[in-house]
Design an enzyme around this catalytic site. Sequence first.
Site, mmCIF file in Angstrom:
data_model
loop_
_atom_site.group_PDB
_atom_site.id
_atom_site.type_symbol
_atom_site.label_atom_id
_atom_site.label_comp_id
_atom_site.label_asym_id
_atom_site.label_seq_id
_atom_site.Cartn_x
_atom_site.Cartn_y
_atom_site.Cartn_z
ATOM 1 C CG HIS A 41 -6.632 -49.457 9.554
ATOM 2 N ND1 HIS A 41 -6.852 -50.761 9.120
ATOM 3 C CD2 HIS A 41 -7.746 -48.759 9.203
ATOM 4 C CE1 HIS A 41 -8.042 -50.835 8.553
ATOM 5 N NE2 HIS A 41 -8.596 -49.630 8.582
ATOM 6 C CB CYS A 91 1.313 -39.531 28.682
ATOM 7 S SG CYS A 91 2.082 -38.129 27.843
ATOM 8 N N GLY A 96 -4.669 -58.800 -1.244
ATOM 9 C CA GLY A 96 -4.553 -59.443 0.063
ATOM 10 C C GLY A 96 -5.522 -58.943 1.108
ATOM 11 C CB CYS A 121 0.018 -61.391 -2.570
ATOM 12 S SG CYS A 121 -1.647 -61.338 -1.891
#
Length: 272
Positions: A116, A175, A215, A259
């Site tokens: 992503h 920008c 996870g 985890c």
Amino acid sequence: MADRLLEFMQRHPRLLVLTGAGISRASGIPTYRDHRGNWQRNAPIQHRDFLADHAVRQRYWARSLVGWRYMQRAQPNRAHRALAELEARGRIELLVTQNVDGLHQRAGSQRVLDLHGRIDSAVCLACGTQRCRADIQRFLEHHNAELVDFAAAAGPDGDADVDDLDLSAVTVPDCVSCGGVVKPDVVFFGDNVPRQRVAATTAALQSAGALLVVGSSLMVFSGYRFCKLAAQSGFPIAVLNRGVTRADDLVEFKVEGDCGEVLDGVVGLLGA
């Protein structure tokens, strides 16, 4: 729990690993969903709304201005470090993360695909000019001084809860090259993952022949698609996640545990 995952890794010595928000929870980055897969907070900004509405961009950048400090302070936890160690031992074909925090790289992982994107970079949607997120933070703080010391609960992906404020005067970054719309270089909800990332992940899955999910509830299709592909290809899937996942009916087995604790245990057993 670690011994069961170790046995899976011994049968499948090189894995495609897919990680999600749950692996970064111990680093202080909240998740969008609870252990039942339900939203815990307001719905995230949609890609089409960010493009179409200046007020939505004001809301996003105000949240990001406040939340960036939490993201900057986040450090890799032992789950990130354990995966880096497993990669160093040749156990990981590719680590694909749905997270945008960059913590896998900071923990030492080299073979990482940011499915992503990364929150520490921004891009102009008109001309493609890239900007460092730290530079944008300086712009935001200079032009929106009233938010610099504002305290709010941290949210996922480097934002914070500031929606109760009047944000109509927030100055957003344009920008510096062409004046176009600037957005974080991440895949917003409602947008598509670039095809080359999907292709690279698919190729790594075919090479590895097995998938480990760490996870992630897999409620977002961009990650779930690789579980579907693995199942269709006859590749085994193991999941390490607290709570339900969208792929529970596809997996060979699932470990519901911390985890970091479980992955640390696997590394320890491999060392022994």
